[in-house]
Design a protein around this motif. Structure first.
Motif, PDB file in Angstrom:
ATOM      1  N   GLU A 195       0.822  -1.212   0.000  1.00 33.88           N
ATOM      2  CA  GLU A 195       0.000   0.000   0.000  1.00 33.88           C
ATOM      3  C   GLU A 195       0.856   1.262   0.000  1.00 33.88           C
ATOM      4  OE1 GLU A 195      -2.654  -0.195   3.264  1.00 33.88           O
ATOM      5  OE2 GLU A 195      -3.788  -1.906   2.498  1.00 33.88           O
ATOM      6  N   ARG A 196       2.091   1.145   0.393  1.00 38.22           N
ATOM      7  CA  ARG A 196       3.013   2.284   0.394  1.00 38.22           C
ATOM      8  C   ARG A 196       3.738   2.311  -0.951  1.00 38.22           C
ATOM      9  NH1 ARG A 196       7.979   3.024   4.745  1.00 38.22           N
ATOM     10  NH2 ARG A 196       8.508   5.214   4.248  1.00 38.22           N
ATOM     11  N   PRO A 197       3.428   3.291  -1.815  1.00 42.38           N
ATOM     12  CA  PRO A 197       3.960   3.247  -3.184  1.00 42.38           C
ATOM     13  C   PRO A 197       5.477   3.404  -3.269  1.00 42.38           C
ATOM     14  CG  PRO A 197       2.825   5.321  -2.777  1.00 42.38           C
ATOM     15  CD  PRO A 197       2.529   4.437  -1.600  1.00 42.38           C
ATOM     16  N   PHE A 198       6.070   4.148  -2.355  1.00 39.98           N
ATOM     17  CA  PHE A 198       7.530   4.278  -2.392  1.00 39.98           C
ATOM     18  C   PHE A 198       8.074   4.612  -1.006  1.00 39.98           C
ATOM     19  CE2 PHE A 198       5.890   8.488  -3.602  1.00 39.98           C
ATOM     20  CZ  PHE A 198       6.526   9.301  -2.680  1.00 39.98           C
ATOM     21  N   ILE A 199       9.379   4.358  -0.841  1.00 41.67           N
ATOM     22  CA  ILE A 199      10.094   4.662   0.391  1.00 41.67           C
ATOM     23  C   ILE A 199      11.041   5.814   0.106  1.00 41.67           C
ATOM     24  CG2 ILE A 199      11.684   3.795   2.142  1.00 41.67           C
ATOM     25  CD1 ILE A 199      10.694   0.974   1.480  1.00 41.67           C
ATOM     26  N   GLN A 200      11.060   6.791   0.987  1.00 43.16           N
ATOM     27  CA  GLN A 200      11.940   7.949   0.828  1.00 43.16           C
ATOM     28  C   GLN A 200      12.297   8.483   2.202  1.00 43.16           C
ATOM     29  OE1 GLN A 200      10.545  10.880  -1.993  1.00 43.16           O
ATOM     30  NE2 GLN A 200      11.663  12.534  -1.026  1.00 43.16           N
ATOM     31  N   LYS A 201      13.567   8.686   2.465  1.00 39.75           N
ATOM     32  CA  LYS A 201      14.002   9.244   3.738  1.00 39.75           C
ATOM     33  C   LYS A 201      15.374   9.880   3.557  1.00 39.75           C
ATOM     34  CE  LYS A 201      15.670   6.588   6.960  1.00 39.75           C
ATOM     35  NZ  LYS A 201      15.863   5.546   7.990  1.00 39.75           N
ATOM     36  N   LEU A 202      15.825  10.616   4.563  1.00 37.31           N
ATOM     37  CA  LEU A 202      17.142  11.236   4.491  1.00 37.31           C
ATOM     38  C   LEU A 202      18.228  10.179   4.635  1.00 37.31           C
ATOM     39  CD1 LEU A 202      16.593  14.412   6.726  1.00 37.31           C
ATOM     40  CD2 LEU A 202      16.553  14.265   4.227  1.00 37.31           C
ATOM     41  N   PHE A 203      19.225  10.255   3.756  1.00 40.40           N
ATOM     42  CA  PHE A 203      20.332   9.298   3.810  1.00 40.40           C
ATOM     43  C   PHE A 203      21.600   9.994   3.351  1.00 40.40           C
ATOM     44  CE2 PHE A 203      23.056   5.853   2.330  1.00 40.40           C
ATOM     45  CZ  PHE A 203      22.924   4.933   3.361  1.00 40.40           C
ATOM     46  N   ARG A 204      22.609  10.021   4.224  1.00 37.21           N
ATOM     47  CA  ARG A 204      23.863  10.699   3.906  1.00 37.21           C
ATOM     48  C   ARG A 204      24.776   9.794   3.090  1.00 37.21           C
ATOM     49  NH1 ARG A 204      24.607  15.451   6.407  1.00 37.21           N
ATOM     50  NH2 ARG A 204      23.295  15.967   8.207  1.00 37.21           N
ATOM     51  N   PRO A 205      25.569  10.385   2.184  1.00 36.49           N
ATOM     52  CA  PRO A 205      26.472   9.569   1.358  1.00 36.49           C
ATOM     53  C   PRO A 205      27.683   9.048   2.120  1.00 36.49           C
ATOM     54  CG  PRO A 205      26.742  11.890   0.839  1.00 36.49           C
ATOM     55  CD  PRO A 205      25.566  11.802   1.778  1.00 36.49           C
ATOM     56  N   ILE A 206      27.984   9.663   3.254  1.00 30.05           N
ATOM     57  CA  ILE A 206      29.177   9.282   4.029  1.00 30.05           C
ATOM     58  C   ILE A 206      28.754   8.937   5.449  1.00 30.05           C
ATOM     59  CG2 ILE A 206      31.418  10.057   4.893  1.00 30.05           C
ATOM     60  CD1 ILE A 206      31.610  11.916   2.506  1.00 30.05           C
ATOM     61  N   ALA A 207      29.268   7.814   5.946  1.00 28.91           N
ATOM     62  CA  ALA A 207      28.943   7.369   7.302  1.00 28.91           C
ATOM     63  C   ALA A 207      29.659   8.236   8.329  1.00 28.91           C
ATOM     64  CB  ALA A 207      29.341   5.907   7.482  1.00 28.91           C
ATOM     65  N   SER A 208      29.234   8.127   9.589  1.00 27.98           N
ATOM     66  CA  SER A 208      29.822   8.937  10.656  1.00 27.98           C
ATOM     67  C   SER A 208      31.309   8.663  10.824  1.00 27.98           C
ATOM     68  CB  SER A 208      29.092   8.665  11.978  1.00 27.98           C
ATOM     69  OG  SER A 208      29.133   7.283  12.302  1.00 27.98           O
ATOM     70  N   GLY A 209      31.739   7.457  10.442  1.00 32.49           N
ATOM     71  CA  GLY A 209      33.159   7.127  10.548  1.00 32.49           C
ATOM     72  C   GLY A 209      33.984   7.599   9.374  1.00 32.49           C
ATOM     73  N   GLY A 210      33.344   8.177   8.377  1.00 35.06           N
ATOM     74  CA  GLY A 210      34.056   8.730   7.235  1.00 35.06           C
ATOM     75  C   GLY A 210      34.053   7.868   5.989  1.00 35.06           C
ATOM     76  N   GLN A 211      33.599   6.599   6.108  1.00 35.55           N
ATOM     77  CA  GLN A 211      33.590   5.741   4.930  1.00 35.55           C
ATOM     78  C   GLN A 211      32.379   6.052   4.052  1.00 35.55           C
ATOM     79  OE1 GLN A 211      33.067   4.834   8.047  1.00 35.55           O
ATOM     80  NE2 GLN A 211      31.653   3.098   8.245  1.00 35.55           N
ATOM     81  N   LEU A 212      32.561   5.818   2.755  1.00 39.37           N
ATOM     82  CA  LEU A 212      31.490   6.074   1.800  1.00 39.37           C
ATOM     83  C   LEU A 212      30.413   5.003   1.919  1.00 39.37           C
ATOM     84  CD1 LEU A 212      33.543   7.013  -1.391  1.00 39.37           C
ATOM     85  CD2 LEU A 212      32.272   8.557   0.096  1.00 39.37           C
ATOM     86  N   HIS A 213      29.170   5.432   1.907  1.00 34.09           N
ATOM     87  CA  HIS A 213      28.066   4.481   1.889  1.00 34.09           C
ATOM     88  C   HIS A 213      27.921   3.875   0.495  1.00 34.09           C
ATOM     89  CE1 HIS A 213      25.926   6.164   5.673  1.00 34.09           C
ATOM     90  NE2 HIS A 213      26.406   4.951   5.923  1.00 34.09           N
ATOM     91  N   THR A 214      27.427   2.645   0.433  1.00 38.51           N
ATOM     92  CA  THR A 214      27.153   1.973  -0.829  1.00 38.51           C
ATOM     93  C   THR A 214      25.640   1.818  -0.997  1.00 38.51           C
ATOM     94  OG1 THR A 214      27.167  -0.247   0.125  1.00 38.51           O
ATOM     95  CG2 THR A 214      29.292   0.664  -0.589  1.00 38.51           C
ATOM     96  N   LEU A 215      25.229   1.347  -2.176  1.00 39.56           N
ATOM     97  CA  LEU A 215      23.816   1.052  -2.394  1.00 39.56           C
ATOM     98  C   LEU A 215      23.344  -0.012  -1.404  1.00 39.56           C
ATOM     99  CD1 LEU A 215      21.165   1.254  -4.003  1.00 39.56           C
ATOM    100  CD2 LEU A 215      22.122  -0.422  -5.615  1.00 39.56           C
ATOM    101  N   GLY A 216      24.203  -0.974  -1.118  1.00 36.94           N
ATOM    102  CA  GLY A 216      23.852  -1.999  -0.143  1.00 36.94           C
ATOM    103  C   GLY A 216      23.571  -1.404   1.225  1.00 36.94           C
TER     104      GLY A 216
END
Length: 228
Positions: A195-216
């Motif tokens: 029933e929820r057509p899409f998911i959307q939320k705030l997501f930073r490209p870099i983690a708090s430890g400094g590493q880059l986030h991936t799609l996973g």
């Protein structure tokens, strides 16, 4: 991303072979032959189906023609979703060409928004661009552009002109290295079975430890059921 021009070009020129057929209950003066098109994945149905409309109107009585709309296997197709998204949601497991049914009456008011002109599509598209830039750059890039830049961006999409579009869009995809990337990654995960057509939320490209986030990492955070 702006350096991957071959990849960007391949994505831009992605096409879906499609067969349009007129709904069987539409009244025609003679038999309506199917109409075939290669649909660009990055465009919208209402931008690329003028030829479809003209093809079928030739065999119809004018008094029977009203607002055109499309459906696939009983599901009305939302004009404000990109064509590639519509195909992936509803028909990715079917054989090609994609079979779309054309209607000229009984508009499904509860399922679809009206789209009386291409100005409506342009307004929707620019609203999405502005929302994305607000997340990435606090709207600084889009606000610094001139009106002619906004128009060039839109006309590039409408007229399927890769170079015209990316001459402007690259500004929205670049960031100074000292800014450590975008503030947030604008994304939507669309769902066809809930029933929820899409998911959307705030997501930073870099983690708090400094590493880059991936799609996973993004999927684990917002849609863990998708990770097995």
């Amino acid at each position: 991303m702006t350096d991957d021009k071959d990849v960007l070009r391949d994505v831009w020129f992605g096409r879906i072979p499609t067969c349009f057929t007129l709904y069987q209950d539409e009244i025609t003066e003679r038999e309506a032959e199917p109409y075939y098109l290669l649909l660009p994945r990055i465009s919208y149905l209402t931008l690329v189906t003028d030829k479809v409309k003209k093809h079928f109107q030739k065999v119809m009585r004018q008094e029977e023609v009203s607002e055109i709309w499309f459906e696939y296997e009983g599901t009305p197709l939302k004009w404000h979703y990109p064509i590639g998204l519509l195909f992936d949601l509803h028909a990715s497991n079917t054989a090609l060409p994609w079979s779309i049914t054309v209607h000229f009456k009984n508009f499904p008011e509860k399922d679809l928004l009206h789209c009386h002109s291409k100005d409506v599509i342009e307004a929707h598209f620019m609203a999405c661009i502005k929302e994305a830039d607000a997340l990435k750059h606090k709207s600084q890039v889009i606000n610094e552009m001139q009106k002619k830049d906004h128009k060039q961006l839109w006309m590039g999409l409408q007229n399927d002109k890769f170079e015209q579009f990316w001459a402007i869009n690259r500004k929205l995809m670049e960031y100074p290295p000292e800014d450590n990337g975008f503030r947030y990654i604008p994304f939507r995960i669309y769902q066809a079975t809930t029933e929820r057509p899409f998911i959307q939320k705030l997501f930073r490209p870099i983690a708090s430890g400094g590493q880059l986030h991936t799609l996973g990492d993004l999927l684990k955070d917002v849609c863990p059921s998708a990770i097995t």
